[in-house]
Design an enzyme around this catalytic site. Structure first.
Site, PDB file in Angstrom:
ATOM      1  N   THR A  48       0.870  -1.185   0.000  1.00  0.00           N
ATOM      2  CA  THR A  48       0.000   0.000   0.000  1.00  0.00           C
ATOM      3  C   THR A  48       0.910   1.240   0.000  1.00  0.00           C
ATOM      4  O   THR A  48       2.131   1.093   0.030  1.00  0.00           O
ATOM      5  CB  THR A  48      -0.889   0.036   1.261  1.00  0.00           C
ATOM      6  OG1 THR A  48      -0.065   0.365   2.381  1.00  0.00           O
ATOM      7  CG2 THR A  48      -1.584  -1.285   1.523  1.00  0.00           C
ATOM      8  N   CYS A  49       0.295   2.426  -0.003  1.00  0.00           N
ATOM      9  CA  CYS A  49       1.146   3.616  -0.064  1.00  0.00           C
ATOM     10  C   CYS A  49       1.971   3.808   1.216  1.00  0.00           C
ATOM     11  O   CYS A  49       3.010   4.451   1.201  1.00  0.00           O
ATOM     12  CB  CYS A  49       0.314   4.852  -0.373  1.00  0.00           C
ATOM     13  SG  CYS A  49      -1.045   5.067   0.762  1.00  0.00           S
ATOM     14  N   PRO A 113      -9.939   2.397   9.093  1.00  0.00           N
ATOM     15  CA  PRO A 113     -10.225   1.003   8.714  1.00  0.00           C
ATOM     16  C   PRO A 113      -9.726   0.563   7.325  1.00  0.00           C
ATOM     17  O   PRO A 113      -9.836  -0.599   6.996  1.00  0.00           O
ATOM     18  CB  PRO A 113     -11.753   0.969   8.748  1.00  0.00           C
ATOM     19  CG  PRO A 113     -12.168   2.356   8.425  1.00  0.00           C
ATOM     20  CD  PRO A 113     -11.076   3.279   8.889  1.00  0.00           C
ATOM     21  N   GLY A 187     -16.275  32.026   0.837  1.00  0.00           N
ATOM     22  CA  GLY A 187     -14.847  31.936   0.535  1.00  0.00           C
ATOM     23  C   GLY A 187     -14.572  30.561  -0.044  1.00  0.00           C
ATOM     24  O   GLY A 187     -15.422  29.666   0.026  1.00  0.00           O
ATOM     25  N   ALA A 188     -13.376  30.418  -0.612  1.00  0.00           N
ATOM     26  CA  ALA A 188     -13.121  29.160  -1.312  1.00  0.00           C
ATOM     27  C   ALA A 188     -11.783  28.556  -0.916  1.00  0.00           C
ATOM     28  O   ALA A 188     -11.025  28.093  -1.760  1.00  0.00           O
ATOM     29  CB  ALA A 188     -13.200  29.400  -2.817  1.00  0.00           C
ATOM     30  N   GLY A 189     -11.512  28.539   0.373  1.00  0.00           N
ATOM     31  CA  GLY A 189     -10.253  27.945   0.862  1.00  0.00           C
ATOM     32  C   GLY A 189     -10.259  26.440   0.678  1.00  0.00           C
ATOM     33  O   GLY A 189     -11.316  25.811   0.562  1.00  0.00           O
ATOM     34  N   MET A 191      -9.374  23.997   2.799  1.00  0.00           N
ATOM     35  CA  MET A 191      -9.932  23.197   3.897  1.00  0.00           C
ATOM     36  C   MET A 191     -11.463  23.277   3.913  1.00  0.00           C
ATOM     37  O   MET A 191     -12.148  22.289   4.179  1.00  0.00           O
ATOM     38  CB  MET A 191      -9.362  23.667   5.236  1.00  0.00           C
ATOM     39  CG  MET A 191      -9.400  22.573   6.280  1.00  0.00           C
ATOM     40  SD  MET A 191      -9.032  23.142   7.907  1.00  0.00           S
ATOM     41  CE  MET A 191      -7.299  23.405   7.831  1.00  0.00           C
TER      42      MET A 191
END
Lengths: 436, 275
Positions: A48-49, A113, A187-189, A191
């Site tokens: 996996t990564c 999980p 706003g367009a942050g 997070m």
């Protein structure tokens, strides 16, 4: 036993991302086949990564170095380069590590999980390739069982450990189902966008986006299947909005408490949840003092996440003790794979059943003389012994054959449920149907 | 011990087990315990219904003058309303209000075996059917609304103060659910209470020749009705939600309980159960 179990691997703690990338396994089937060709009895690889792990069951003449060399070679690297980044666990320590991985105790975010699904996937591939046999089959089934126990007996995975998930969990505590709720992104942050995506995935009906630069709002609205609204129309929109995520770069509050009183009346006191991710804050903190209005800023959400993280750590202590006891139980099973303990267990089981039935029968018969009682007892016990004579002879003959011992002993133990084990129904992977 | 007494102990045991399962299930977030609680409550309720039916059938001439019967019936109403709520919101949380009250009232009904009420026989059917039936169900609904109100205030405070929510458990319903239960119980409870009151006044007019006799119970009941009416109005017309209706319904319920336990037992009233 004349064999060893090795678990050799690297993960996010032992190796950097560049090493993990370099030694990731791209063709697992071929990798496993190569090891089987070398004379390894069983193998299963997981890639996996965050981790690459190889479980092998091999005779005592094999060493970890041979496996490491093979791995390095397959990835075009060198053993000298790979070895310092790896760990190697042998026998019960390997089993313990696998159980910890399956239970997500060794993950970057404890309790997440995903690893269990990845493990099931790798196991399925190993079964299909014929690389997983008695020991690995049992190890993996047991690891799924342990993971299930850990999840049901501890609350290791029950609390959100990311800001956006914490926001969604809180929204659920306020609204219940999020289906049908309306959200607004101010706003367009990045997070805020992530939190909005989680809300949408949790069932939020519509999302509107207000941004100082209208074109950016439109652009984001397209990706989220939402609707862009002019920044000036913000207040008109509020009375029809349940969840507001704000992340503008404004130096002062965008939404003030005194203006919110009117909005609350307009929306007939239906609850509103504000998530303020901006620094400095976009929403006047006094808004939280209004009835039916809930405001969480970035620090509040961080606190929730940190508390949840700490709770997961506490739960991990409980989970570790489950893993330890299951590892011991697996050790007992490994030891029982020699024929002698299984024969003893079989006769014990037979005698136990006979004595139980005998007690019932004697109770039903009432008062009988001691000679009759002894005769019945002898008969019950000898029926049990005689019935086992043929299966035990069969087992003895089979275990003399090369490589058949474990298979038949395991089969006998399962048939007579000598380990009193319960394997969860979802632990099984599909077996590839033989064409002929 | 007679068979009848044994039967009643079984009901108490089932209600007690149900209550224990509900409390433990809520504290431990265990749905299985909630289901076991429901099974016990269903069993207790079925036997309780049979107990009431037997009491009415076997002691037809005297049962309606026995104070115990009304306590038992009120306890039964609590469980009945809980089942209606469970069916609506599929959550056993509201059993935390219903099951202890039902148990308490059923035990009180056994302790009140010797209490008598004065009841004109020719109006008994109407009295039971309307006044007692509607008032009891509305009190049970009021209890549910108050229980939901307490839970709402608790959870609301937790969320407002940013306290850790994990201790509340995943199974606890949302604020919205508590508010919906509060709303639903008030919307049904108030008209029923009004109907029960009207039936009571009509009965008083027939029996005592005047509708209102400044009896302490009547005064408190009217006060409750006014508060209940105000709450109903604020909910339906002004659109009150959340904390305010939660607080008000708790006050209404507390006054009702004071009226039920305090006035009936300690102050002379038409409704007192005289030994």
């Amino acid at each position: 036993m004349d064999q060893n179990i090795y678990l050799i691997g690297l993960n996010h703690k032992s190796a950097g991302v560049d090493v993990r990338e370099r030694y990731a396994l791209t063709n697992i089937e071929e990798f496993e086949k190569g090891l089987l060709d070398m004379g390894i009895r069983e193998v299963m690889a997981l890639s996996t990564c965050n981790r690459v792990e190889i479980i092998v069951v091999c005779s005592e003449e094999f060493t970890e170095n041979e496996i490491l060399s093979y791995w390095a070679d397959k990835c075009g690297g060198s053993k000298v380069d790979l070895e310092p980044n790896t760990y190697c666990h042998k026998n019960l320590k390997a089993v313990n590590h696998l159980f910890r991985v399956a239970s997500s105790l060794d993950s970057m975010i404890v309790g997440e999980p995903q690893i269990l699904g990845q493990l099931k996937d790798s196991y399925r591939k190993a079964v299909e390739a014929g690389a997983a046999r008695v020991i690995i089959n049992r190890m993996l089934h047991k690891s799924f069982f342990v993971a299930k126990r850990v999840r049901s007996e501890t609350s290791i995975a029950s609390n959100a450990v990311s800001i956006s998930y914490a926001a969604v969990e809180l929204a659920k505590k306020i609204f219940g189902e999020l289906k049908g709720q309306k959200a607004l992104l101010i706003g367009a942050g990045e997070m805020a966008e992530l939190a909005a995506t989680h809300l949408l995935n949790s069932g939020v009906e519509t999302i509107r986006i207000a941004n100082r630069t209208f074109s950016r709002a439109e652009e984001l609205a397209k990706t989220m299947n939402g609707k862009a609204i002019p920044f000036e129309a913000l207040y008109d929109c509020l009375s029809d909005t349940d969840i507001i995520i704000s992340s503008t770069g404004a130096p002062h509050a965008v939404i003030k408490a005194k203006d919110m009183k009117k909005v609350i009346k307009q929306r007939k006191f239906r609850p509103m949840f504000f998530i303020d991710i901006a620094v400095p804050r976009d929403i006047d903190p006094d808004v939280n003092g209004l009835d039916n209005v809930y405001l969480y800023d970035i620090d509040d959400l961080k606190d929730v996440v940190e508390e949840n993280m700490a709770q997961r750590e506490d739960e991990a202590v409980k989970a570790n003790s489950i893993v330890e006891s299951e590892t011991l139980s697996f050790g007992n099973w490994i030891n029982s794979l020699d024929l002698q303990p299984t024969i003893v267990d079989l006769f014990d089981r037979s005698e136990g059943v006979a004595r139980k039935e005998l007690a019932k029968t004697l109770k039903r018969l009432g008062k009988i003389d001691i000679e009759t009682q002894e005769a019945i007892e002898t008969m019950a016990l000898s029926i049990g012994k005689k019935l086992l004579h043929e299966p035990v002879s069969f087992l003895k003959r089979r275990t003399e054959e090369e490589g058949a011992a474990e298979k038949f002993v395991d089969l006998a133990r399962r048939m007579f449920n000598l380990d009193n084990d319960t394997i969860p129904p979802d632990a099984h992977c599909r077996r590839k149907k033989q064409k002929d | 011990m007679t068979l009848f007494e044994f039967f009643q102990y079984v009901i108490i045991a089932l209600y007690l087990m149900g209550m224990t399962f509900f409390i433990a299930g809520t504290l431990k977030n265990n749905q299985v315990m909630g289901k076991l609680g429901n099974l016990c409550a269903i069993g207790g309720f079925a036997l309780h219904s049979l107990d009431l039916l037997l009491a009415v059938t076997l002691y037809k001439s005297t049962v309606l003058t026995g104070g115990f019967f009304y306590f038992s019936l009120l306890g039964w109403s609590f469980i009945l309303v809980y089942f209606a709520l469970w069916w609506k919101v599929r959550n056993t949380f509201f059993a935390l209000t219903a099951s202890p009250l039902a148990l308490l009232l059923f035990i009180a009904s056994l302790a009140a075996q010797s209490l008598k009420v004065t009841l004109p026989a020719h109006l008994a059917g109407l009295f039971i059917g309307l006044h007692i039936g509607t008032i009891f169900v509305s009190i049970a609904l009021m209890a549910m609304a108050a229980g939901a109100g307490v839970a709402f205030i608790y959870l609301n405070n937790k969320i407002k103060t940013k306290a850790n929510l994990t201790s509340l458990g995943k199974e606890m319903p949302s604020l919205n659910t508590f508010d919906r239960v509060n709303h639903w119980a008030i919307m049904i409870g108030f008209p029923l209470y009004t109907l029960g009151l009207a039936a009571g006044f009509l009965w008083a007019r027939g029996t005592f020749t005047k509708m209102f006799s400044w009896d302490p119970k009547e005064i408190v009941t009217l006060l409750v009705w006014f508060l209940f009416a105000f709450l109903f109005h604020q909910r339906t017309v002004v659109g009150w939600r959340g904390r305010k209706p939660a607080i008000l319904v708790i006050i209404v319920f507390v006054i009702t309980m004071i009226s039920l336990w305090g006035i009936n037992f300690f102050i002379p009233t038409h409704h007192s159960f005289k030994v």
